[in-house]
Enzyme design. Structure first.
Site, short mmCIF file in Angstrom:
data_model
loop_
_atom_site.label_atom_id
_atom_site.label_comp_id
_atom_site.label_asym_id
_atom_site.label_seq_id
_atom_site.Cartn_x
_atom_site.Cartn_y
_atom_site.Cartn_z
N TYR A 124 53.75 36.51 43.92
CA TYR A 124 54.79 36.23 44.92
C TYR A 124 55.70 35.08 44.54
O TYR A 124 56.64 34.77 45.24
CB TYR A 124 54.14 35.96 46.28
CG TYR A 124 53.71 37.24 46.96
CD1 TYR A 124 52.67 37.98 46.43
CD2 TYR A 124 54.35 37.71 48.09
CE1 TYR A 124 52.27 39.16 47.01
CE2 TYR A 124 53.96 38.90 48.69
CZ TYR A 124 52.93 39.62 48.15
OH TYR A 124 52.54 40.79 48.73
N LYS A 171 39.71 39.62 41.03
CA LYS A 171 39.60 40.64 39.97
C LYS A 171 39.40 39.87 38.66
O LYS A 171 40.09 40.10 37.66
CB LYS A 171 40.88 41.49 39.97
CG LYS A 171 40.84 42.72 39.10
CD LYS A 171 40.06 43.87 39.71
CE LYS A 171 39.90 44.99 38.70
NZ LYS A 171 39.04 46.08 39.17
N ASP A 204 38.63 45.73 44.37
CA ASP A 204 38.54 47.19 44.58
C ASP A 204 37.26 47.55 45.35
O ASP A 204 37.29 48.33 46.30
CB ASP A 204 38.65 47.98 43.25
CG ASP A 204 37.98 47.30 42.08
OD1 ASP A 204 37.41 46.20 42.27
OD2 ASP A 204 37.98 47.85 40.97
N ASP A 228 47.61 40.28 50.92
CA ASP A 228 48.60 41.10 51.60
C ASP A 228 48.08 42.52 51.76
O ASP A 228 48.12 43.10 52.85
CB ASP A 228 49.89 41.09 50.76
CG ASP A 228 51.05 41.69 51.52
OD1 ASP A 228 50.99 41.74 52.76
OD2 ASP A 228 52.02 42.12 50.88
#
Ligand code: ATP
Length: 336
Positions: A124, A171, A204, A228
């Site tokens: 972002y 991740k 995930d 988000d």
């Protein structure tokens, strides 16, 4: 005491749902002097600027803003207005409580999650460029400072509200350096809070866990982008975007806004659900110390939805935005 607060109606359904907030707060009798200054497409039409100077001056002065959703044109070179405001005012923590509301049909009963999303960096930052024709690059920025800060916010939040567990979402198996740094920073913070359980889940897997066993989670702390995405997923678990509130918290400035966007397809029809914005207003009332009024607003929303007499289409009813707002205001007025 009168609180002066900047009101940004925003785009799409923004004016409908922020006007509901004004009515609900008026019903509580908390004195708020709203300084209304728009941003976004509506402001662009009127002033030629997506973020007029008057808006920035108003937020800097009042230090608290209530914001409707703002549309950012896609692919036009404009930096997101939401992201610009968050970065300008260093509202580093985006807090989104996602809670089951009895009376709304969902497959789950006891969801009570709080999403604490890092709000200032990651992809972002908006650092993107063309490497050559047909090849684009976006830079993911993760710093120890911002990661530690959001970790501290998440654990302090857990401590303050007697939460049992913080889950860091990442991740780092793929982005070993950037997400690795995020995780290391949060881990160091976690060591200072031995009374709060700490765990780490890969993003995930987190998505699968949330749609299967959402009641197993408590406070989630995530970098900006995962935060988000997981917020919208979590909103779906409790009945949709019309229900989930949010706050952007900085050192001395806070901007309150629902998780949802401007929902242009339902704008102007008096059918948007104002609940997410009204619950964001309850978070704002807590922030300014009007905790009794905040509790009353939450109670009013819960009662009106549970009774099912005035619910909007997105949650299975037929009421208009104005009708559910009126029902909430009536409850507040009679309960005071
Ligand atoms: P934006 O680009 O501003 O994010 P969007 O339409 O892509 O807008 P959202 O505004 O977040 O994304 O909404 C996605 C969908 O969720 C909407 O089309 C609408 O069906 C539903 N929705 C969002 N907010 C509400 C609400 N307050 N009441 C009812 N439905 C809503």
């Amino acid at each position: 005491m009168t609180h002066t607060i900047t009101l940004i109606p925003g785009d799409g359904i923004g004016s409908e749902v922020t006007s509901a907030v004004q009515k609900v707060i008026a019903a509580t009798n908390v004195a708020i002097d709203w300084e209304t200054v728009n941003g976004g497409e509506e402001a662009y039409k009127a002033t030629g600027k997506f973020i007029p100077d008057e808006l920035l001056e108003s937020i800097s002065k009042n230090k608290i803003a209530f914001k409707g959703p703002i549309t950012t044109p896609i692919g036009t070179g404009f930096k997101s207005i939401n992201v610009t405001l968050r970065q300008k005012y260093h509202t580093y923590a985006n807090v989104r409580p996602v809670k089951t509301i009895p009376g709304i049909k969902t497959p789950f009963e006891n969801i009570d999650l709080v999403i604490v999303r890092e709000n200032s960096e990651d992809l972002y930052k908006g650092i993107e460029h063309w490497v050559t024709d047909g090849v684009a690059e976006a830079i993911k920025v993760i710093t120890e400072k911002a990661s530690t800060k959001i970790g501290e916010y998440a654990f302090e939040y857990a401590k303050k509200y007697n939460r049992k567990k913080v889950t860091a979402v990442h991740k780092a198996n793929i982005m070993k350096i950037s997400d690795g740094l995020f995780l290391d920073s949060i881990r160091k913070v976690a060591e200072k809070y031995p009374e709060i359980e700490y765990e780490e889940v890969i993003v995930d897997n987190m998505c699968m866990q949330l749609v299967m066993y959402p009641e197993n989670y408590d406070v989630l702390v995530l970098p900006n982008l995962y935060g988000d995405i997981v917020s919208d997923l979590a909103a779906g678990l409790v009945g949709g975007l019309g229900l989930v509130p949010g706050a952007n918290i900085g050192e001395d400035i806070a901007i309150f806004e629902a998780v949802h966007g401007s929902a242009p397809t339902i704008a102007g029809k008096n059918i948007a659900n104002p609940t997410a914005c009204i619950l964001s207003a309850a978070m704002m009332l807590d922030y300014i110390g009007e905790t009794k009024a905040a509790t009353l607003v939450r109670e009013a929303v819960a009662t009106v939805i549970k009774e099912g007499k005035a619910t909007t289409q997105d949650i299975g009813g037929t009421a208009t935005t104005e009708e559910i707002t009126e029902a909430i205001c009536n409850y507040i007025t009679s309960a005071k």
